[in-house]
Design a protein around this motif. Structure first.
Motif, PDB file in Angstrom:
ATOM      1  N   GLY A   1     -16.937  37.667 -17.784  1.00 41.31           N
ATOM      2  CA  GLY A   1     -16.792  36.671 -18.840  1.00 41.31           C
ATOM      3  C   GLY A   1     -18.060  36.657 -19.671  1.00 41.31           C
ATOM      4  O   GLY A   1     -18.397  37.626 -20.333  1.00 41.31           O
ATOM      5  N   ARG A   2     -18.790  35.548 -19.596  1.00 38.29           N
ATOM      6  CA  ARG A   2     -20.097  35.469 -20.249  1.00 38.29           C
ATOM      7  C   ARG A   2     -21.222  35.279 -19.231  1.00 38.29           C
ATOM      8  O   ARG A   2     -22.373  35.076 -19.624  1.00 38.29           O
ATOM      9  CB  ARG A   2     -20.129  34.308 -21.256  1.00 38.29           C
ATOM     10  CG  ARG A   2     -19.325  34.579 -22.510  1.00 38.29           C
ATOM     11  CD  ARG A   2     -19.452  33.427 -23.498  1.00 38.29           C
ATOM     12  NE  ARG A   2     -18.765  33.714 -24.739  1.00 38.29           N
ATOM     13  CZ  ARG A   2     -19.307  34.327 -25.791  1.00 38.29           C
ATOM     14  NH1 ARG A   2     -20.575  34.709 -25.731  1.00 38.29           N
ATOM     15  NH2 ARG A   2     -18.605  34.546 -26.891  1.00 38.29           N
ATOM     16  N   GLU A   3     -20.894  35.358 -17.965  1.00 38.70           N
ATOM     17  CA  GLU A   3     -21.891  35.115 -16.928  1.00 38.70           C
ATOM     18  C   GLU A   3     -22.541  36.423 -16.494  1.00 38.70           C
ATOM     19  O   GLU A   3     -21.859  37.406 -16.186  1.00 38.70           O
ATOM     20  CB  GLU A   3     -21.248  34.425 -15.731  1.00 38.70           C
ATOM     21  CG  GLU A   3     -22.228  33.937 -14.700  1.00 38.70           C
ATOM     22  CD  GLU A   3     -21.565  33.104 -13.623  1.00 38.70           C
ATOM     23  OE1 GLU A   3     -21.301  33.661 -12.530  1.00 38.70           O
ATOM     24  OE2 GLU A   3     -21.300  31.916 -13.872  1.00 38.70           O
TER      25      GLU A   3
ATOM     26  N   THR B   1     -20.610  47.145 -21.315  1.00 34.06           N
ATOM     27  CA  THR B   1     -20.776  45.861 -21.993  1.00 34.06           C
ATOM     28  C   THR B   1     -22.212  45.681 -22.462  1.00 34.06           C
ATOM     29  O   THR B   1     -23.152  45.991 -21.735  1.00 34.06           O
ATOM     30  CB  THR B   1     -20.416  44.693 -21.049  1.00 34.06           C
ATOM     31  OG1 THR B   1     -19.052  44.840 -20.633  1.00 34.06           O
ATOM     32  CG2 THR B   1     -20.585  43.349 -21.734  1.00 34.06           C
ATOM     33  N   VAL B   2     -22.362  45.187 -23.681  1.00 34.44           N
ATOM     34  CA  VAL B   2     -23.669  44.800 -24.200  1.00 34.44           C
ATOM     35  C   VAL B   2     -23.593  43.337 -24.588  1.00 34.44           C
ATOM     36  O   VAL B   2     -22.661  42.909 -25.272  1.00 34.44           O
ATOM     37  CB  VAL B   2     -24.066  45.642 -25.430  1.00 34.44           C
ATOM     38  CG1 VAL B   2     -25.397  45.160 -26.003  1.00 34.44           C
ATOM     39  CG2 VAL B   2     -24.163  47.111 -25.062  1.00 34.44           C
TER      40      VAL B   2
ATOM     41  N   GLY C   1     -26.382  33.966 -12.741  1.00 35.10           N
ATOM     42  CA  GLY C   1     -25.372  33.191 -13.455  1.00 35.10           C
ATOM     43  C   GLY C   1     -25.790  32.767 -14.847  1.00 35.10           C
ATOM     44  O   GLY C   1     -25.259  31.789 -15.391  1.00 35.10           O
ATOM     45  N   ALA C   2     -26.737  33.488 -15.454  1.00 28.94           N
ATOM     46  CA  ALA C   2     -27.142  33.175 -16.828  1.00 28.94           C
ATOM     47  C   ALA C   2     -25.964  33.417 -17.777  1.00 28.94           C
ATOM     48  O   ALA C   2     -25.150  34.310 -17.564  1.00 28.94           O
ATOM     49  CB  ALA C   2     -28.327  34.032 -17.245  1.00 28.94           C
ATOM     50  N   VAL C   3     -25.881  32.592 -18.820  1.00 26.59           N
ATOM     51  CA  VAL C   3     -24.769  32.685 -19.768  1.00 26.59           C
ATOM     52  C   VAL C   3     -25.211  33.438 -21.019  1.00 26.59           C
ATOM     53  O   VAL C   3     -26.214  33.068 -21.658  1.00 26.59           O
ATOM     54  CB  VAL C   3     -24.256  31.279 -20.156  1.00 26.59           C
ATOM     55  CG1 VAL C   3     -23.155  31.392 -21.212  1.00 26.59           C
ATOM     56  CG2 VAL C   3     -23.732  30.552 -18.930  1.00 26.59           C
ATOM     57  N   ALA C   4     -24.479  34.494 -21.344  1.00 24.88           N
ATOM     58  CA  ALA C   4     -24.762  35.253 -22.563  1.00 24.88           C
ATOM     59  C   ALA C   4     -24.272  34.461 -23.771  1.00 24.88           C
ATOM     60  O   ALA C   4     -23.135  33.982 -23.779  1.00 24.88           O
ATOM     61  CB  ALA C   4     -24.074  36.607 -22.507  1.00 24.88           C
TER      62      ALA C   4
END
Length: 346
Positions: A124-126, A150-151, A182-185
């Motif tokens: 996802g975004r994690e 993925t970038v 678990g940082a969010v992009a």
């Protein structure tokens, strides 16, 4: 291309005037990062060369960067996030060069032998995982994370991001380790093949920088053997010294010409072709530049190992860049596998 040659000439003129002697050695001895220098180069527009005009850049193709890295940056021993500030804004539309020179950092486990630096995954975004060595991560305004195909872009101050500065053996680069829990992009870049293009162009520009390092070490060695005297005559007049300098010149010139040919072919290359071109250039550069610098050290004698002579800095830089995105052994295997697999060239 004439405009881009004019740009490279302007870079050379500026560095010849401002990046000499004590200032160069002080910057190299400062750990690879100097905020004042980064801001200075940003103000001169050097990081906008390959950024499209609709985003405020000069609009040159990425290959134009190679001419600057080959002829100027390497030869003048310029430290700092040159690759990150020059290439990433050119290839990633979501990044604009910072006015103060604050760099983006490329968090890429593929910068070394697979598995050596760690791994990163995005769901996802994690973002989770870690990379043991990232150039200029502690100074970055944004982290450009390459995780497989993925970038994504991550704020370095986000919860779940941990950055720890490292002692660097490369006098031109500040390193840090980066871990994600678990940082969010904040941005997912939907551009198929972007990660591969970043790696290929990064590999090719590093080959060009190594070519510049080889030329710089050769130039300083030629000057030294023309001045250093033994038995009442310059050592450059001795046959053995002439042979060694001739070998240095042949390696440096061969590498320079290979890089120029690679840059000429890279612009219109398909992704597999670009990978092969960049890998071939970097494989040769990793070997040739280090050999030229080793010979430069030998011809300078004991003083060649001291930080008071530039050749020691060229040698350290060449050794550090040798393995980044593959040394000669790794990349020769990679090139051989590509040539033996016709499907990889389709």
């Amino acid at each position: 291309m004439a405009d881009h040659d004019d740009f490279a000439s302007a870079v050379d003129d500026y560095l010849t005037r401002s990046h000499t002697g004590e200032r160069r050695r002080a910057l190299l001895d400062g750990g690879g990062w100097d905020a004042g220098l980064a801001s200075e180069l940003a103000g001169l527009g050097w990081y906008s060369l390959a950024v499209p005009q609709d985003r405020g850049g000069i609009g040159a193709p990425p290959a134009a960067l190679g001419h600057v890295f080959l002829v100027e940056y390497g030869r003048h021993l310029l430290p700092g996030p040159l690759l990150e500030n020059s290439l990433l804004p050119a290839l990633v539309e979501q990044i604009v060069p910072a006015a103060d020179g604050t760099p983006p950092a490329l968090v890429d486990p593929g910068a070394s032998v697979p598995g050596d630096l760690g791994s990163v995954a995005v769901t996802g975004r994690e973002v989770v995982g870690s990379v043991a060595a990232v150039r200029f991560a502690a100074q970055a305004g944004v982290l450009v994370v390459v995780a497989g195909t993925t970038v994504c872009l991550v704020d370095p101050d986000s919860p779940g991001v941990r950055i720890e500065p490292l002692v660097s053996a490369d006098p031109g680069v500040a390193f840090a380790s980066v871990s994600f829990d678990g940082a969010v992009a904040h941005t997912l870049v939907t551009d198929d093949g972007l990660g591969d293009r970043i790696r290929s162009w990064g590999r090719l520009l590093l080959a060009c920088e190594l070519g510049g390092l080889a030329r710089g070490a050769l130039d300083r060695t030629v000057a030294h053997v023309g001045q250093r005297e033994q038995f009442g005559r310059p050592i450059g007049g001795f046959q053995a010294v002439k042979h060694l300098v001739a070998d240095m010149s042949a390696r440096s010139t061969g590498l320079h010409n290979l890089c120029l040919a690679a840059l000429a072919d890279a612009g219109g290359a398909s992704p597999p072709e670009l990978d092969l071109i960049a890998s071939t250039a970097k494989a040769h550069a990793a070997d040739a530049a280090v050999r030229v610098c080793e010979d430069a050290i030998q011809l300078h004698g004991g003083m060649g190992f001291t930080t008071e002579t530039d050749v020691s800095w060229y040698y350290r830089r060449a050794l550090a860049l040798r393995g980044w995105y593959g040394d000669e052994t790794e990349l020769r295997h990679h090139v051989g596998a590509a040539l033996l697999d016709p499907e990889r060239q389709s």
